[in-house]
Design a protein around this motif. Structure first.
Motif, PDB file in Angstrom:
ATOM      1  N   ARG A 186       0.861  -1.194   0.000  1.00 36.08           N
ATOM      2  CA  ARG A 186       0.000   0.000   0.000  1.00 36.08           C
ATOM      3  C   ARG A 186       0.890   1.234   0.000  1.00 36.08           C
ATOM      4  NH1 ARG A 186      -4.864   2.217   2.231  1.00 36.08           N
ATOM      5  NH2 ARG A 186      -4.746   4.438   1.685  1.00 36.08           N
ATOM      6  N   GLU A 187       0.732   2.089  -1.028  1.00 34.52           N
ATOM      7  CA  GLU A 187       1.473   3.346  -1.102  1.00 34.52           C
ATOM      8  C   GLU A 187       0.803   4.382  -0.204  1.00 34.52           C
ATOM      9  OE1 GLU A 187       4.241   3.762  -2.646  1.00 34.52           O
ATOM     10  OE2 GLU A 187       4.344   1.906  -3.820  1.00 34.52           O
ATOM     11  N   LEU A 188       1.590   5.146   0.537  1.00 35.57           N
ATOM     12  CA  LEU A 188       1.082   6.181   1.416  1.00 35.57           C
ATOM     13  C   LEU A 188       1.752   7.509   1.079  1.00 35.57           C
ATOM     14  CD1 LEU A 188       1.040   4.360   4.880  1.00 35.57           C
ATOM     15  CD2 LEU A 188      -0.882   4.742   3.343  1.00 35.57           C
ATOM     16  N   PRO A 189       1.021   8.594   1.157  1.00 37.32           N
ATOM     17  CA  PRO A 189       1.621   9.909   0.848  1.00 37.32           C
ATOM     18  C   PRO A 189       2.585  10.354   1.944  1.00 37.32           C
ATOM     19  CG  PRO A 189      -0.634  10.186   1.613  1.00 37.32           C
ATOM     20  CD  PRO A 189      -0.414   8.714   1.447  1.00 37.32           C
ATOM     21  N   VAL A 231       3.590   0.569   2.873  1.00 40.56           N
ATOM     22  CA  VAL A 231       3.265  -0.456   3.863  1.00 40.56           C
ATOM     23  C   VAL A 231       3.132  -1.800   3.160  1.00 40.56           C
ATOM     24  CG1 VAL A 231       1.584  -1.247   5.571  1.00 40.56           C
ATOM     25  CG2 VAL A 231       2.085   1.192   5.347  1.00 40.56           C
ATOM     26  N   THR A 232       3.858  -2.779   3.632  1.00 39.87           N
ATOM     27  CA  THR A 232       3.774  -4.132   3.088  1.00 39.87           C
ATOM     28  C   THR A 232       2.814  -4.945   3.943  1.00 39.87           C
ATOM     29  OG1 THR A 232       6.052  -3.988   2.305  1.00 39.87           O
ATOM     30  CG2 THR A 232       5.072  -6.178   2.458  1.00 39.87           C
ATOM     31  N   ILE A 233       1.841  -5.577   3.295  1.00 35.74           N
ATOM     32  CA  ILE A 233       0.801  -6.347   3.980  1.00 35.74           C
ATOM     33  C   ILE A 233       0.884  -7.789   3.505  1.00 35.74           C
ATOM     34  CG2 ILE A 233      -1.670  -6.566   4.423  1.00 35.74           C
ATOM     35  CD1 ILE A 233      -1.920  -3.584   3.627  1.00 35.74           C
ATOM     36  N   ALA A 234       1.065  -8.696   4.433  1.00 32.97           N
ATOM     37  CA  ALA A 234       1.173 -10.119   4.106  1.00 32.97           C
ATOM     38  C   ALA A 234       0.083 -10.890   4.819  1.00 32.97           C
ATOM     39  CB  ALA A 234       2.545 -10.659   4.502  1.00 32.97           C
ATOM     40  N   GLY A 235      -0.315 -12.010   4.250  1.00 34.38           N
ATOM     41  CA  GLY A 235      -1.358 -12.811   4.866  1.00 34.38           C
ATOM     42  C   GLY A 235      -1.406 -14.222   4.323  1.00 34.38           C
ATOM     43  N   VAL A 236      -2.319 -15.003   4.888  1.00 40.75           N
ATOM     44  CA  VAL A 236      -2.511 -16.399   4.520  1.00 40.75           C
ATOM     45  C   VAL A 236      -3.902 -16.565   3.930  1.00 40.75           C
ATOM     46  CG1 VAL A 236      -2.708 -18.749   5.432  1.00 40.75           C
ATOM     47  CG2 VAL A 236      -0.923 -17.234   6.281  1.00 40.75           C
ATOM     48  N   VAL A 237      -4.022 -17.373   2.882  1.00 44.06           N
ATOM     49  CA  VAL A 237      -5.314 -17.641   2.256  1.00 44.06           C
ATOM     50  C   VAL A 237      -6.145 -18.511   3.195  1.00 44.06           C
ATOM     51  CG1 VAL A 237      -6.481 -18.701   0.298  1.00 44.06           C
ATOM     52  CG2 VAL A 237      -4.337 -17.463  -0.055  1.00 44.06           C
ATOM     53  N   THR A 238      -7.300 -17.991   3.605  1.00 43.12           N
ATOM     54  CA  THR A 238      -8.163 -18.741   4.522  1.00 43.12           C
ATOM     55  C   THR A 238      -9.493 -19.156   3.873  1.00 43.12           C
ATOM     56  OG1 THR A 238      -8.912 -16.594   5.405  1.00 43.12           O
ATOM     57  CG2 THR A 238      -7.193 -17.761   6.624  1.00 43.12           C
TER      58      THR A 238
END
Length: 608
Positions: A74-77, A82-89
């Motif tokens: 996610r790009e922020l001004p 911000v890097t967002i990681a997750g698991v497929v549920t």
């Protein structure tokens, strides 16, 4: 195993802080990250995206399955992305352009335009830096591999990772040793259907990984394990290689960084055979290296072990427990060693049955009853105690002896034993099993208390925990297990408990377990609040889990990880047992125990 954070097009650089980072996720979906990412889709714009959960549309020609690890940015001004990681549920597929259920036939015949679109639900596992904003719809989503996967699952934060199996992607999965050895937490709870969930197999594999991975450092040399074997003779061959070990299984161990072999240092204890005056160990399949265990009458009295005779039905609300404690105190005060047995009230007693008869006589006599039970106890309460004591003679006579004193070492003492001590209980009736478990745990815990240090570690593996520490009532065994769960971490006693139903185990024991493992579950059990840490999809999947598949929850990772652990490299029954290691043969040769050889047979129980 700290993963390096990579910027696209840049050379790898070491982790800049103690927690690691997840930089290097490209903004362009066509780019494959050098740090281990492959584009699989984009953040869905027709479903709400939140900082903790979002959906991604899967690109044509790609796929996502449950448990896959993904990452987006996610790009922020005015600040870093911000890097967002997750698991497929969750994963779903649908026809876009269809209005009615019957449209599927027209679409299949090419009469109605529509396209198949797959989407996956992502549960966030890590946000770096910790700015909790939702991902932007349309942002590229990458399948995380390599260092990106390690960062997404917090493996890069683990200074001492313990391999526990492979994930759905075939890559190693780890548990943080800090939550196993008491550094930041302790204790393991393993739940699942008996014979299907492979609870004991996973517990022994976990021990093997802890001992063989080197995560304990110099303390690993002296670390011990105490395993109670309650089902068949499966665990009596931990020091024998499995002759069914093949190249694929050996390769599976190699992927985890572990050698494929048996436990190198094992000692087996078994009860004496019933009615055998020589004290021969009561096992049939193992032919060498088995020691008998028992307690002398003098030890039974001096160590105040009588309460553990009543561990199957003890409840402090029942008044006969007052008699138990009164008689225990009298035995400790009055009994003295005499010719292998004891002298009590001027009478020489040489076996447990005679001791029981003597106590019943004292309690039946009006003149001595008050001395042994206390004056405030009614006759009905005394009789209740006497009935239960008489019923224990058949079950405990071969464990509490006056005829074997001084003939051989008989005490279970892990501090002076091998790295792994196996206590075989499967030939004992239920009351006797409870007595052995309770007394052994009490003795080991008190020994650790006297030592006053948490090192060396002692791992205690106990199956059927719901029998020894039920949710309702109380007993001496339950009190010891509660003590271990609540204070064991500070003294280096780690409980690895297995049970069919965690909902029937004392809550304080389950909640004090830093690591929770679930195998195949019964549908009714899976709906219990004790499994609230499982996402809805995983609660359904545990009903179908095959042997060797486990769901592991640990404090470092907010989503339980699905994994498979390899087939045991050690023998799980007599027919699988290869020749024992030379170290074991040497210890047997040097043993002074004249009763170390017993009969041979086999058992058909296997964990998988």
């Amino acid at each position: 195993m700290r993963g390096a954070a990579l910027v696209p097009g840049a050379a790898p650089s070491p982790v800049s802080d103690r927690y690691g980072t997840m930089a290097g996720v490209p903004a362009d979906s066509e780019h494959v990250s050098q740090s281990g990412g492959q584009p699989v889709g984009r953040v869905l714009g027709t479903a709400d995206a939140t900082p903790l959960q979002f959906w991604t549309a899967v690109s044509p020609g790609s796929y996502l399955q449950l448990d896959d690890v993904v990452v987006t940015r996610r790009e922020l001004p005015g600040r870093e992305p911000v890097t967002i990681a997750g698991v497929v549920t969750a994963v779903r597929a649908r026809h876009e352009g269809a209005q009615f259920d019957s449209d599927v036939f027209a679409i299949a015949d090419g009469m109605l335009p529509a396209q198949v679109q797959e989407a996956a639900e992502i549960t966030v596992t890590r946000v770096d830096p910790e700015v909790y904003v939702p991902p932007t719809p349309g942002a590229p989503v990458l399948r995380a591999t390599g260092s990106l996967r390690d960062a997404a699952l917090h493996f890069d934060r683990m200074s001492r990772p313990v391999p526990i199996g492979t994930g759905r992607d075939g890559q190693p999965t780890y548990v943080n040793a800090d939550f196993l050895d008491g550094t930041r937490g302790a204790h393991v709870s393993i739940s699942g259907i008996s014979g299907v969930a492979t609870k004991t197999s996973f517990a022994t594999f976990l021990l093997y990984s802890v001992f063989q991975s080197g995560v304990l450092g110099v303390d690993g040399v002296n670390a011990k394990a105490l395993i109670f074997n309650v089902k068949g003779e499966d665990l009596l061959f931990l020091d024998h290689p499995n002759n069914r070990l093949d190249a694929a299984t050996t390769a599976a161990y190699a992927r985890l960084g572990l050698p494929a072999g048996p436990f190198p240092d094992v000692r087996v204890h078994a009860p004496p055979r019933a009615g055998d005056s020589t004290g021969t160990p009561d096992v049939s399949s193992r032919t060498t290296g088995v020691d008998s265990f028992y307690w002398t009458l003098a030890e039974f009295c001096a160590k105040r072990l009588l309460p553990y005779v009543f561990a199957d039905s003890d409840d402090e609300r029942q008044q006969y427990t007052m008699v138990v404690h009164a008689v225990t105190a009298q035995l400790a005060r009055l009994a003295t060693p005499a010719d292998g047995g004891i002298s009590l009230d001027g009478v020489r007693i040489g076996d447990y049955g005679t001791l029981v008869d003597h106590l019943v006589d004292q309690l039946s006599d009006e003149e001595t009853r008050g001395i042994w039970s206390g004056s405030a106890v009614s006759l009905g309460t005394v009789n209740a105690f006497a009935r239960r004591l008489i019923n224990s003679k058949r079950d405990l006579s071969r464990l509490i002896r006056g005829d074997l004193a001084g003939r051989r070492p008989h005490e279970i003492n892990t501090s002076e034993s091998a790295q792994v001590t196996v206590v075989d209980l499967h030939n004992l009736p239920d009351r006797a099993q409870r007595f052995v478990v309770g007394v052994t745990l009490k003795t080991e815990f008190e020994r650790k208390e006297r030592a006053g240090t948490a090192k060396p570690l002692l791992f205690v593996v106990l199956d059927e925990l719901n029998k020894y520490a039920p949710r309702e009532g109380t007993s001496p065994i339950k009190e010891v297990l509660l003590d271990i769960a609540e204070r064991g971490r500070s003294m280096g006693v780690i409980l690895v408990g297995a049970q069919q139903t965690a909902s029937e185990v004392e809550r304080r024991i389950v909640t004090n377990s830093a690591v929770r493992v679930v195998g195949r579950l019964d549908p009714a059990e899976a709906s219990r609040p004790e499994y609230g840490f499982l996402p809805p999809a995983q609660r359904q999947r545990v009903l179908l889990a095959r042997p060797g598949t486990m769901f592991v929850n640990q404090p470092d990772i907010p989503v339980p990880l699905c994994l498979e652990f390899p087939f045991p490299a050690w023998a799980t029954r007599h027919s699988e047992a290869g020749p024992p290691p030379s170290a074991t043969l040497r210890s047997i040769t040097q043993s002074a125990d004249p009763f170390a050889v017993v009969g041979a047979a086999s058992t058909d129980d296997i964990p998988f």
